[in-house]
Design an enzyme around this catalytic site. Sequence first.
Site, PDB file in Angstrom:
ATOM      1  CB  ALA A 153      -6.209  -0.873   8.093  1.00 26.93           C
ATOM      2  CG  HIS A 177      -6.274   7.243   5.268  1.00 30.05           C
ATOM      3  ND1 HIS A 177      -5.025   7.781   5.483  1.00 30.05           N
ATOM      4  CD2 HIS A 177      -7.162   8.158   5.748  1.00 30.05           C
ATOM      5  CE1 HIS A 177      -5.150   8.962   6.058  1.00 30.05           C
ATOM      6  NE2 HIS A 177      -6.433   9.217   6.222  1.00 30.05           N
ATOM      7  NE  ARG A 179       0.839   7.781   7.421  1.00 30.37           N
ATOM      8  CZ  ARG A 179       1.052   7.580   8.724  1.00 30.37           C
ATOM      9  NH1 ARG A 179       0.401   8.302   9.599  1.00 30.37           N
ATOM     10  NH2 ARG A 179       1.890   6.669   9.142  1.00 30.37           N
ATOM     11  CE  LYS A 180      -3.955   2.213   6.420  1.00 30.12           C
ATOM     12  NZ  LYS A 180      -4.232   3.470   7.099  1.00 30.12           N
ATOM     13  CB  SER A 181       1.331   0.853   0.009  1.00 33.31           C
ATOM     14  OG  SER A 181       2.210   0.572   1.081  1.00 33.31           O
TER      15      SER A 181
END
Length: 368
Positions: A153, A177, A179-181
């Site tokens: 994830a 999501h 928050r991901k890169s």
Amino acid sequence: MIKITTPVLGEEELKEVKKVLDSGYLVQNKYVKLIEEFISKYVGTKHAVAVSSGTAALHLSLLSLGIKEGDEVIVPDFTFPATVNVVEMVGAKPILVDIDPETFCINTEEIESKITNKTKAIMPVHEFGNSANMDEIIKVSKKYNLKIIEDAACALGTEYKKKKIGSIGDIGCFSFHPRKSVTTGEGGIITTNDPEIYEKLQILRNHGISKVEGKVDFVLPGYNYRLTDIQAAIGVVQLKKLEEIIDKKINLAEIYNRELKNIDKIRAPKYQEEVRHTYQTYHVILSESINRDEVIKELKKNEIESNYGAYAIHALKYYREKYKLDDSEFKNSLKAYNQGLALPLSYELDEKDVIFVVKKLKEIIQKG
């Protein structure tokens, strides 16, 4: 406020979304196919299946392998609860293992002792964009004929010995999501080289639908875990920026490492030569003499956002009450949970931001 992370979104994403809206085809169309093609090529697998979230990716992966009630799945104790929740959702039992304190990934030295005749899979988590020790995990999996589901994830673009994470086990699961890169708002994707797993994943994500002799039929009790074309259109643009974003985050992490190097009571992430760490999160460990939660509050007063990195699963209410596991088995996980601190790291930050964060963190710690 210096945020922990900020999605890199702009006009190009809006233009692609408008194309989808104008087309009238909003689900499982052109852009979903494009994002699947990009990821399979980028990760280096034959197949990719886009789904509605990283959690959906994990859930479908377990189902595609036939993992069910009475089975056991080995999972690290230090992770986001979704990793373990999906094991519970299929009726299997999560077997929790402590982590390596240097990498925050599963301690491979403890896996073999947890294997029973009910064990069906190992689910390593590539925590914070780091990589688990996949050589050892593969060795154990082959010895006991276990499947490997990589919870990647946080690790799109991470490499282990020059191989992309998500291409090493039987299945790889990624999250999009915010928050991901890179992000699609919510969303996820599954990678695999196995044609049977690929076919089953496609059926399960779409209500159990398959074409039998050219006709639509419902061959399994499936889910609505589809990624929309609206989300995929955002993702197609986002993925063009992926390597640039990763390079920027690696550079900022190196500045953090330099600035934190000689500060007592703070342990920075350890560099692994064989790993390309993509730093989805920059996670440090504070000395046990420091109240981590007070540090979070003080940083916020200085307009700096910080937070927990992940959770010690065995200590959370549901798992604590159901399994009653002993804290002594999870010393590293507990320390990472209680003393871990996720610091701001995103494409929008620069060197002066990182230096400011470290300066304020140092002042707070020195004040006690």
